[in-house]
Write a protein that holds these residues in place. Sequence first.
Motif, short mmCIF file in Angstrom:
data_model
loop_
_atom_site.label_atom_id
_atom_site.label_comp_id
_atom_site.label_asym_id
_atom_site.label_seq_id
_atom_site.Cartn_x
_atom_site.Cartn_y
_atom_site.Cartn_z
N TYR A 14 0.85 -1.01 0.04
CA TYR A 14 0.14 -0.09 0.15
C TYR A 14 0.99 1.40 -0.01
CZ TYR A 14 -2.94 3.51 2.01
OH TYR A 14 -3.53 4.82 2.12
N VAL A 28 -9.50 -4.44 4.21
CA VAL A 28 -8.19 -4.37 4.63
C VAL A 28 -7.88 -5.53 5.70
CG1 VAL A 28 -6.39 -3.15 5.97
CG2 VAL A 28 -8.16 -2.00 4.51
N ALA A 46 -1.93 -2.19 8.21
CA ALA A 46 -3.19 -2.37 8.28
C ALA A 46 -4.01 -1.13 8.54
CB ALA A 46 -3.58 -3.48 8.78
#
Length: 321
Positions: free
Chosen positions: A148, A161, A168
């Motif tokens: 990410y 997620v 996270a």
Amino acid sequence: MEILDLLIVGAGPIGLNCGLEAGRNNLQYLIIEKGTIVNSLYNYPLYMKFFSTAEKLEIAGIPFISTAPKPGRQEALEYYQGIARQRNLNINLYEKVLNVTKNNDIFEVETSKSKYLAKKVIVSTGFYDIPNLMNIPGEALPKVKHYYTEPYPYAKQKIVVIGSSNSAVDAALETYRKGAEVTMLIRHSEISKSVKYWVKPDIENRIAEGNITAHFRSELLEITKNSVIFKDKDSEVHEIENDFVLAMTGYLPDFNFLKNIGIDLQGDCLNPFYHPETMETNIPNLYLAGVVCGGKDTHLWFIENSRIHAEMIVKNIISSR
């Protein structure tokens, strides 16, 4: 062919520190890096903030000046890459080490571009290159992301997620604030205690008020083109519409590389063997430095507590001359 005193695999913060220490002790060294300088940091989320303060991220006693209490990714890149430039460290970039073999007392290091000879080798390769896969149907779909970087591609999308660690939580909060509909699937019964203390109340409050949906003690079973299928804490199976899955399940060292070059990997966590006083592995004159020392337990070593490895290793090298 020239025989180096020391070849260092990896130009992360600890690999750079090893190079600085080698240079300070007049060792002829070379650092080989498959990407750019501090390549793992370069691939971190764009707006990532470190848990540690700047002085704990310093190497070789070189001050890390930060404008904020907790430096971010860009400041760290400027700091570490600046050191490499200013100290003119001997680094080959975008060159991948493929194998390390030993013939008598000399190592032959084969890379994607050349071969090198060295009396000593340090492996300081980190753990950010190989995602910890879930091994479920649909994980290879294009909508599944194991890395990410920023929230903007996920605006107005249905995001799942996976995980409850810092990566996270950051992904969930950032995508939510850019207009994503966020669902978190978390194996444990609560948000990880290791989450940054200034972020943890934020995610817990967003969950409590219902702006982010969280399913604790849940497990993702399958990913399809337009949905995800998961099992909740009561073992009931649910399917929800979904556009992207951000699988923040962590990363692993390159165990195949470590095994292929002859390093003993021990136990369920595949901890590489090394002597804690010298960082020397089961192969004489082959050393480990940094987070790679922790095997699957990637939360064991950080920049802060592995900075000492460079001095330990070089001291051992000097004493054995």
